[in-house]
Design a protein around this motif. Structure first.
Motif, PDB file in Angstrom:
ATOM      1  N   ARG A 123       0.698  -0.919   0.073  1.00 13.15           N
ATOM      2  CA  ARG A 123       0.017  -0.091  -0.085  1.00 13.15           C
ATOM      3  C   ARG A 123       1.036   1.312  -0.140  1.00 13.15           C
ATOM      4  O   ARG A 123       0.683   2.265  -0.935  1.00 13.15           O
ATOM      5  CB  ARG A 123      -0.879  -0.168   1.138  1.00 13.15           C
ATOM      6  CG  ARG A 123      -2.006   1.328   1.137  1.00 13.15           C
ATOM      7  CD  ARG A 123      -2.601   1.075   2.499  1.00 13.15           C
ATOM      8  NE  ARG A 123      -3.524  -0.110   2.444  1.00 13.15           N
ATOM      9  CZ  ARG A 123      -4.591  -0.167   3.100  1.00 13.15           C
ATOM     10  NH1 ARG A 123      -5.050   0.808   3.735  1.00 13.15           N
ATOM     11  NH2 ARG A 123      -5.003  -1.378   3.293  1.00 13.15           N
ATOM     12  N   GLN A 124       1.955   1.227   0.772  1.00 15.23           N
ATOM     13  CA  GLN A 124       2.922   2.310   0.889  1.00 15.23           C
ATOM     14  C   GLN A 124       3.485   2.557  -0.583  1.00 15.23           C
ATOM     15  O   GLN A 124       3.751   3.610  -0.919  1.00 15.23           O
ATOM     16  CB  GLN A 124       4.007   2.105   1.909  1.00 15.23           C
ATOM     17  CG  GLN A 124       3.412   2.372   3.369  1.00 15.23           C
ATOM     18  CD  GLN A 124       4.118   2.036   4.418  1.00 15.23           C
ATOM     19  OE1 GLN A 124       5.322   1.212   4.206  1.00 15.23           O
ATOM     20  NE2 GLN A 124       4.109   2.201   5.554  1.00 15.23           N
ATOM     21  N   LYS A 125       3.989   1.525  -1.137  1.00 17.69           N
ATOM     22  CA  LYS A 125       4.649   1.540  -2.495  1.00 17.69           C
ATOM     23  C   LYS A 125       3.575   2.414  -3.468  1.00 17.69           C
ATOM     24  O   LYS A 125       3.868   3.082  -4.346  1.00 17.69           O
ATOM     25  CB  LYS A 125       5.158   0.137  -2.839  1.00 17.69           C
ATOM     26  CG  LYS A 125       5.529   0.178  -4.385  1.00 17.69           C
ATOM     27  CD  LYS A 125       7.142   0.738  -4.073  1.00 17.69           C
ATOM     28  CE  LYS A 125       7.752   0.415  -5.408  1.00 17.69           C
ATOM     29  NZ  LYS A 125       8.918   1.127  -5.555  1.00 17.69           N
ATOM     30  N   ALA A 126       2.379   1.728  -3.523  1.00 18.80           N
ATOM     31  CA  ALA A 126       1.183   2.311  -4.486  1.00 18.80           C
ATOM     32  C   ALA A 126       1.134   3.761  -4.073  1.00 18.80           C
ATOM     33  O   ALA A 126       1.152   4.575  -4.768  1.00 18.80           O
ATOM     34  CB  ALA A 126       0.140   1.566  -4.235  1.00 18.80           C
ATOM     35  N   ALA A 127       0.942   3.935  -2.791  1.00 19.13           N
ATOM     36  CA  ALA A 127       0.952   5.558  -2.405  1.00 19.13           C
ATOM     37  C   ALA A 127       2.142   6.298  -2.987  1.00 19.13           C
ATOM     38  O   ALA A 127       1.906   7.600  -3.391  1.00 19.13           O
ATOM     39  CB  ALA A 127       0.704   5.763  -0.992  1.00 19.13           C
ATOM     40  N   ALA A 128       3.332   6.048  -2.750  1.00 17.43           N
ATOM     41  CA  ALA A 128       4.331   6.780  -3.267  1.00 17.43           C
ATOM     42  C   ALA A 128       4.494   7.082  -4.718  1.00 17.43           C
ATOM     43  O   ALA A 128       4.619   7.988  -5.260  1.00 17.43           O
ATOM     44  CB  ALA A 128       5.667   5.871  -2.674  1.00 17.43           C
ATOM     45  N   LEU A 129       3.852   6.108  -5.559  1.00 15.30           N
ATOM     46  CA  LEU A 129       3.996   5.794  -6.923  1.00 15.30           C
ATOM     47  C   LEU A 129       2.854   6.851  -7.264  1.00 15.30           C
ATOM     48  O   LEU A 129       3.046   7.439  -8.196  1.00 15.30           O
ATOM     49  CB  LEU A 129       3.897   4.379  -7.530  1.00 15.30           C
ATOM     50  CG  LEU A 129       4.908   3.551  -7.402  1.00 15.30           C
ATOM     51  CD1 LEU A 129       4.573   2.169  -7.725  1.00 15.30           C
ATOM     52  CD2 LEU A 129       6.104   3.898  -8.410  1.00 15.30           C
ATOM     53  N   LEU A 130       1.899   6.836  -6.498  1.00 17.33           N
ATOM     54  CA  LEU A 130       0.706   7.753  -6.912  1.00 17.33           C
ATOM     55  C   LEU A 130       1.321   9.261  -7.109  1.00 17.33           C
ATOM     56  O   LEU A 130       0.747  10.257  -7.722  1.00 17.33           O
ATOM     57  CB  LEU A 130      -0.377   7.829  -6.307  1.00 17.33           C
ATOM     58  CG  LEU A 130      -1.321   6.698  -6.416  1.00 17.33           C
ATOM     59  CD1 LEU A 130      -2.494   6.388  -5.313  1.00 17.33           C
ATOM     60  CD2 LEU A 130      -2.091   6.801  -7.655  1.00 17.33           C
ATOM     61  N   GLU A 131       1.986   9.761  -6.060  1.00 19.08           N
ATOM     62  CA  GLU A 131       2.722  10.924  -5.957  1.00 19.08           C
ATOM     63  C   GLU A 131       3.800  11.189  -7.239  1.00 19.08           C
ATOM     64  O   GLU A 131       4.005  12.342  -7.294  1.00 19.08           O
ATOM     65  CB  GLU A 131       3.238  11.102  -4.601  1.00 19.08           C
ATOM     66  CG  GLU A 131       2.301  11.068  -3.544  1.00 19.08           C
ATOM     67  CD  GLU A 131       3.030  11.264  -2.330  1.00 19.08           C
ATOM     68  OE1 GLU A 131       4.203  11.232  -2.120  1.00 19.08           O
ATOM     69  OE2 GLU A 131       2.295  10.968  -1.092  1.00 19.08           O
ATOM     70  N   ASP A 132       4.248  10.157  -7.791  1.00 18.60           N
ATOM     71  CA  ASP A 132       5.232  10.232  -8.860  1.00 18.60           C
ATOM     72  C   ASP A 132       4.714  10.456 -10.064  1.00 18.60           C
ATOM     73  O   ASP A 132       3.926   9.640 -10.559  1.00 18.60           O
ATOM     74  CB  ASP A 132       6.067   9.138  -8.780  1.00 18.60           C
ATOM     75  CG  ASP A 132       7.351   9.120  -9.823  1.00 18.60           C
ATOM     76  OD1 ASP A 132       7.578  10.174 -10.706  1.00 18.60           O
ATOM     77  OD2 ASP A 132       7.858   8.172 -10.131  1.00 18.60           O
ATOM     78  N   LYS A 133       4.633  11.614 -10.643  1.00 21.51           N
ATOM     79  CA  LYS A 133       3.897  11.922 -11.960  1.00 21.51           C
ATOM     80  C   LYS A 133       4.500  11.086 -13.096  1.00 21.51           C
ATOM     81  O   LYS A 133       3.715  11.143 -14.073  1.00 21.51           O
ATOM     82  CB  LYS A 133       4.017  13.485 -12.341  1.00 21.51           C
ATOM     83  CG  LYS A 133       5.363  13.908 -12.592  1.00 21.51           C
ATOM     84  CD  LYS A 133       5.317  15.488 -12.762  1.00 21.51           C
ATOM     85  CE  LYS A 133       6.540  16.099 -13.001  1.00 21.51           C
ATOM     86  NZ  LYS A 133       6.549  17.539 -13.506  1.00 21.51           N
ATOM     87  N   TYR A 134       5.538  10.526 -13.008  1.00 22.82           N
ATOM     88  CA  TYR A 134       6.203   9.702 -14.087  1.00 22.82           C
ATOM     89  C   TYR A 134       5.938   8.422 -13.909  1.00 22.82           C
ATOM     90  O   TYR A 134       6.369   7.411 -14.625  1.00 22.82           O
ATOM     91  CB  TYR A 134       7.684   9.777 -14.218  1.00 22.82           C
ATOM     92  CG  TYR A 134       8.084  11.462 -14.637  1.00 22.82           C
ATOM     93  CD1 TYR A 134       7.546  11.863 -15.691  1.00 22.82           C
ATOM     94  CD2 TYR A 134       8.610  12.023 -13.753  1.00 22.82           C
ATOM     95  CE1 TYR A 134       7.989  13.399 -16.154  1.00 22.82           C
ATOM     96  CE2 TYR A 134       9.076  13.689 -13.903  1.00 22.82           C
ATOM     97  CZ  TYR A 134       8.695  14.151 -14.969  1.00 22.82           C
ATOM     98  OH  TYR A 134       8.919  15.308 -15.442  1.00 22.82           O
ATOM     99  N   ALA A 135       5.250   7.611 -12.888  1.00 17.09           N
ATOM    100  CA  ALA A 135       4.970   6.445 -12.557  1.00 17.09           C
ATOM    101  C   ALA A 135       4.050   5.993 -13.488  1.00 17.09           C
ATOM    102  O   ALA A 135       3.091   6.569 -14.020  1.00 17.09           O
ATOM    103  CB  ALA A 135       4.456   6.335 -11.099  1.00 17.09           C
TER     104      ALA A 135
END
Length: 58
Positions: free
Chosen positions: A18-30
């Motif tokens: 869940r934390q990895k998904a949340a971090a990737l959501l903040e990354d506009k290039y993910a």
């Protein structure tokens, strides 16, 4: 090759997914597919824990 060597590694804990998904959501290039995959792993892990708990209560 031994049976232990053929097994896939265990997935991370649901919270880590869940934390990895949340971090990737903040990354506009993910990649959206990568975010979705991590979110699905989190849900699958949580459901597996619920199933195990329900099985113990039988």
């Amino acid at each position: 090759m031994a049976a232990d060597e053929q097994r896939a590694p265990l997935p991370p804990e649901p919270l880590e997914c869940r934390q990895k998904a949340a971090a990737l959501l903040e990354d506009k290039y993910a990649s959206p597919s990568e975010v979705t995959a991590w979110a699905l792993l989190a849900v699958a892990g949580e459901l597996a824990a619920i199933r195990r708990e329900m099985h113990r209560k039988r």
